[in-house]
Design an enzyme around this catalytic site. Structure first.
Site, PDB file in Angstrom:
ATOM      1  N   GLU A 135      55.263  42.138  49.439  1.00 57.01           N
ATOM      2  CA  GLU A 135      55.421  41.492  48.134  1.00 57.01           C
ATOM      3  C   GLU A 135      56.874  41.048  47.941  1.00 57.01           C
ATOM      4  OE1 GLU A 135      54.471  42.574  43.442  1.00 57.01           O
ATOM      5  OE2 GLU A 135      55.012  44.174  44.839  1.00 57.01           O
ATOM      6  N   LYS A 211      49.400  37.106  41.494  1.00 58.48           N
ATOM      7  CA  LYS A 211      49.120  38.504  41.126  1.00 58.48           C
ATOM      8  C   LYS A 211      48.555  38.570  39.711  1.00 58.48           C
ATOM      9  CE  LYS A 211      51.680  42.909  40.829  1.00 58.48           C
ATOM     10  NZ  LYS A 211      53.003  43.519  41.123  1.00 58.48           N
ATOM     11  N   CYS A 248      49.822  44.305  45.392  1.00 63.14           N
ATOM     12  CA  CYS A 248      50.462  45.509  44.856  1.00 63.14           C
ATOM     13  C   CYS A 248      49.600  46.238  43.818  1.00 63.14           C
ATOM     14  CB  CYS A 248      51.841  45.160  44.304  1.00 63.14           C
ATOM     15  SG  CYS A 248      52.875  46.603  44.006  1.00 63.14           S
TER      16      CYS A 248
END
Length: 263
Positions: A135, A211, A248
């Site tokens: 990330e 995300k 994540c």
């Protein structure tokens, strides 16, 4: 049996003189007991311990010269009745920053570019066909600082310098690359997103995923930096497999996995 090791400080990046927890376990636990410890920690692959994969000596030499850790393992799948098995090598890169965060952002990013290019070169020489980066790999992980100047690392997902760098490497090694970056969306008011760019083996940008879950725990609030994604749960068709990216914090949400699976 008594073991003596030279204990080094944490500042050298080691764990009490060892490179990893695994190295400590291997040093102190006999082989038979270690096999059970690893089974509990890592599980098994089709009922068998995970097998190490031999890599070319040139790749091992590059890792030694470049001072980075290199691990390779073989995962097998159950045989099918009508389709022949195929092998796809996947590489995962976890990189550290190279220059101090007091250096200019241009210097910081270029140093990471140089380092990661070496890592991707090693992956390509090892026959890897899908490389996945960490990330926001082009910058220090600054999302816990509440210092918004780190957003200067934001760039175009399609035409930014990071994508341009990786497009050449993708073509060079016939490789698919997953590149999570901080995206600056110039077309929509310079909105900042936490975005994974999917680069095809021909150097083409197949697509991107933003995300969609942001951690907000006390002062650890990543919405200081970027917005929740608006790309849904896309699955990308590549030359080697279908790929979805759960970035994540999204891994903590079972419905995220379900949506990717359904798509």
């Amino acid at each position: 049996m008594e073991h003596r090791v030279r204990v080094r400080s944490m500042s050298d990046g080691s764990l009490a003189g060892y490179d990893s927890v695994e190295k400590i376990l291997e040093a102190y636990i006999p082989a038979e007991q270690l096999s059970h410890v690893k089974r509990v920690l890592y599980g098994t692959n089709q009922g068998n311990p995970l097998a190490a994969l031999d890599l070319p000596k040139s790749v091992q030499a590059a890792a030694a010269a470049g001072d980075y850790d290199l691990q390779a393992y073989r995962f097998t799948a159950a045989a099918e009745h009508f389709r022949t098995p195929r092998i796809v090598r996947i590489g995962l890169i976890q990189n550290a920053i190279v220059t101090p965060t007091t250096a200019s952002m241009a210097e910081q990013r270029q140093a990471i570019y140089d380092r990661v290019t070496d890592l991707i070169d090693a992956a390509g020489q090892a026959g890897v066909k899908i490389v996945c980066m960490q990330e926001a790999w082009t910058m220090p992980f600054a999302f816990c600082t509440r210092e918004k100047h780190w957003n200067a690392f934001g760039e175009s997902a399609e035409k930014g310098p990071t994508t341009q760098l990786l497009q050449g490497l993708a073509r060079k090694y016939n490789m698919v690359i997953i590149s999570p970056i901080l995206e600056r969306d110039d077309a929509h008011g310079e909105t900042i997103w936490n975005t994974a760019v999917v680069i095809g083996n021909n150097g083409n940008v197949i697509g991107k995923h933003r995300k969609n879950h942001i951690p907000r725990v006390g002062d650890f609030n990543e919405s200081t930096y970027y917005m929740e994604g608006n790309t849904g749960h896309p699955v990308f068709e590549t030359a080697y497999s279908k790929i979805a990216i759960n970035i994540c914090y999204g891994r903590h949400h079972p419905m995220n996995w379900q949506a990717f699976g359904m798509n």
